[in-house]
Motif scaffolding. Structure first.
Motif, PDB file in Angstrom:
ATOM      1  N   ASP A 108       0.818  -1.214   0.000  1.00 28.25           N
ATOM      2  CA  ASP A 108       0.000   0.000   0.000  1.00 28.25           C
ATOM      3  C   ASP A 108       0.848   1.258   0.000  1.00 28.25           C
ATOM      4  O   ASP A 108       0.406   2.311  -0.467  1.00 28.25           O
ATOM      5  CB  ASP A 108      -0.899   0.034   1.252  1.00 28.25           C
ATOM      6  N   ASP A 247      -5.602  -4.304  -6.398  1.00 32.07           N
ATOM      7  CA  ASP A 247      -5.060  -5.666  -6.424  1.00 32.07           C
ATOM      8  C   ASP A 247      -6.003  -6.778  -5.945  1.00 32.07           C
ATOM      9  O   ASP A 247      -5.559  -7.905  -5.713  1.00 32.07           O
ATOM     10  CB  ASP A 247      -3.682  -5.737  -5.746  1.00 32.07           C
ATOM     11  N   ARG A 264     -16.423  -6.499 -11.037  1.00 31.80           N
ATOM     12  CA  ARG A 264     -15.805  -5.170 -11.232  1.00 31.80           C
ATOM     13  C   ARG A 264     -15.075  -5.184 -12.564  1.00 31.80           C
ATOM     14  O   ARG A 264     -13.839  -5.106 -12.601  1.00 31.80           O
ATOM     15  CB  ARG A 264     -14.795  -4.875 -10.121  1.00 31.80           C
ATOM     16  N   SER A 298     -11.127  -5.834   3.943  1.00 31.40           N
ATOM     17  CA  SER A 298     -11.132  -6.201   2.532  1.00 31.40           C
ATOM     18  C   SER A 298     -12.291  -7.129   2.220  1.00 31.40           C
ATOM     19  O   SER A 298     -12.902  -7.713   3.114  1.00 31.40           O
ATOM     20  CB  SER A 298      -9.813  -6.882   2.171  1.00 31.40           C
ATOM     21  N   LEU A 302     -10.043 -11.014  -1.987  1.00 29.92           N
ATOM     22  CA  LEU A 302      -8.608 -11.231  -1.731  1.00 29.92           C
ATOM     23  C   LEU A 302      -8.179 -12.573  -2.320  1.00 29.92           C
ATOM     24  O   LEU A 302      -6.990 -12.858  -2.420  1.00 29.92           O
ATOM     25  CB  LEU A 302      -8.310 -11.182  -0.233  1.00 29.92           C
ATOM     26  N   GLY A 346      -4.626  -6.252   6.759  1.00 27.32           N
ATOM     27  CA  GLY A 346      -4.330  -5.354   5.646  1.00 27.32           C
ATOM     28  C   GLY A 346      -4.344  -6.006   4.274  1.00 27.32           C
ATOM     29  O   GLY A 346      -3.973  -5.366   3.301  1.00 27.32           O
TER      30      GLY A 346
HETATM   31  O1  DAV Z   1     -11.658  -6.056  -2.578  1.00 29.67           O
HETATM   32  O2  DAV Z   1     -11.584  -5.271  -0.573  1.00 29.67           O
HETATM   33  C1  DAV Z   1      -8.738  -5.126  -1.124  1.00 29.67           C
HETATM   34  C2  DAV Z   1      -7.384  -4.604  -1.512  1.00 29.67           C
HETATM   35  C3  DAV Z   1      -6.484  -4.540  -0.360  1.00 29.67           C
HETATM   36  N1  DAV Z   1      -5.190  -3.969  -0.715  1.00 29.67           N
HETATM   37  C4  DAV Z   1     -11.114  -5.387  -1.712  1.00 29.67           C
HETATM   38  C5  DAV Z   1      -9.819  -4.684  -2.025  1.00 29.67           C
END
Ligand code: DAV
Length: 369
Positions: A108, A247, A264, A298, A302, A346
């Motif tokens: 990040d 990501d 998405r 998130s 993920l 995270g």
């Molecule tokens: O789909 O919640 C998470 C990305 C975390 N760096 C999501 C995006």
């Protein structure tokens, strides 16, 4: 010890040296405008803050340590951050917040482009000082690699003017959020450049940057001027009510192949550069879970937050069986890594790492623009 080289131009060439985050002392930060916009309305995190339960920190650290060992066993050098005290408040002339966040997701904060590592502006107040967790490593690389360029983007002021008050309401509802995000009406305004490093994907000469909650157009414009030898392409992904970081949405696996989150999808007009250059964009497999783990920011996507080790090898989270199966069909060797109990700190395998060195050169994968 091996010679230190900072150099990485893309997301897939052979990985030789990487930073893996730590869960130490990680905090759920107090409310603040940008973070409130991101925490799902029905999340168990609403209304609570403070240090995460110690046993969850220990478990996450075990998994991160194990992941680091797996990478080392494959000959990849692994460095770890030096956690600062995330319980400390942050006060600047412009804002105050009672605690910070953590250092599990170096992706990040740190953007590696060639021999440069750029510290992002960040867009949450609780993450303003997060780069300090990585400074001992940056200082070491600076001493060890005479070509390393340590850069930092202008620190933003993060006053209330940076955030749209419309997002302060707790009851916006997903329908309205989807309408707003489709119109690119995001929580961050255009007062000053803002970006998180995890909104950027590197494709050699081209940088693809997500415009969303954590990165605004001025941030993308700043990146364009900063990386003046590159082409910088803003993208956005309607369908995501909480668009932060690219990501778990768009995942290049090797030259010519990208996974896209089927909820998405990249809009048609933004696909042209990929289509014209023979890149295939395929829907990612379904996640194996219906809900994220407890106290997690998130989404379940993920599942596609994978770490590519080389164009034939990819680390996939162990429970994400559908994603692993798809990788296999796409001709990738899968390395299973257990990380789900660290997601809440995270993110996934891509989030919790940052490139230092991939054996790569700056290539032009999009000669037909
Ligand atoms: O789909 O919640 C998470 C990305 C975390 N760096 C999501 C995006």
């Amino acid at each position: 010890m091996e010679k230190t080289v900072v150099n990485s131009w893309n997301e897939w060439d052979p990985l030789k040296h990487v930073i893996v985050g730590r869960a130490d002392n990680c905090h759920i930060p107090p409310e603040e405008p940008a973070l409130d916009a991101k925490v799902p309305e029905d999340s168990d995190m609403r209304g609570q803050h403070g240090m995460r339960p110690l046993h969850t920190i220990d478990l996450a650290n075990d998994l991160l340590d194990q992941f680091a060992k797996q990478l080392e066993a494959r000959g990849i050098r692994v460095d770890r951050p030096t956690p600062i005290d995330h319980s400390l408040p942050v006060t600047t002339p412009d804002f105050h917040t009672d605690s910070q966040f953590g250092c599990m997701p170096p992706r990040d904060v740190l953007l590696t482009v060639g021999s440069e590592i750029l510290e992002a502006t960040m867009s949450y107040r609780c993450r303003w000082f997060e780069y300090l967790n990585y400074r001992p490593l940056m200082e070491q690389y600076f001493d060890e690699d005479p070509n390393f360029r340590h850069e930092t983007a202008p620190k933003p002021r993060l006053t209330d003017a940076d955030y749209r008050p419309d997002y302060l309401s707790e009851k916006i509802g997903v329908d309205k959020r989807l309408k707003w995000t489709a119109k690119k009406f995001f929580v961050t305004t255009e007062v000053e450049p803002l970006f998180d490093a995890a909104d950027v994907l590197r494709f050699g000469k081209d940088l693809v940057v997500q415009h969303g909650f954590t990165t605004n157009l001025k941030g993308i414009e700043w990146l364009r001027r900063h990386f003046s030898e590159h082409r910088v392409h803003p993208v956005n992904f309607p369908g995501d009510p909480y668009p932060i970081h690219i990501d778990a949405t768009f995942t290049p696996l090797r030259p010519g192949l990208i996974l896209n989150n089927p909820h998405r999808r990249l809009p048609d007009d933004q696909r042209v550069m990929f289509e014209k250059n023979g890149w295939e964009i395929v829907d990612a497999a379904q996640p194996a879970h219906n809900t994220p783990p407890d106290l997690c920011y998130s989404s379940v996507w993920l599942s596609m937050n994978v770490l590519v080790l080389d164009p034939k090898t990819v680390c996939v989270e162990k429970s994400e069986v559908y994603q692993a199966e798809q990788m296999d069909k796409l001709g990738m060797e899968v390395v299973e890594v257990e990380l789900r109990d660290a997601y809440a700190f995270g993110g996934g395998l891509h989030c919790c790492t940052a490139d230092v060195y991939r054996e790569s050169t700056c290539e032009d994968y999009f000669p037909n623009m």
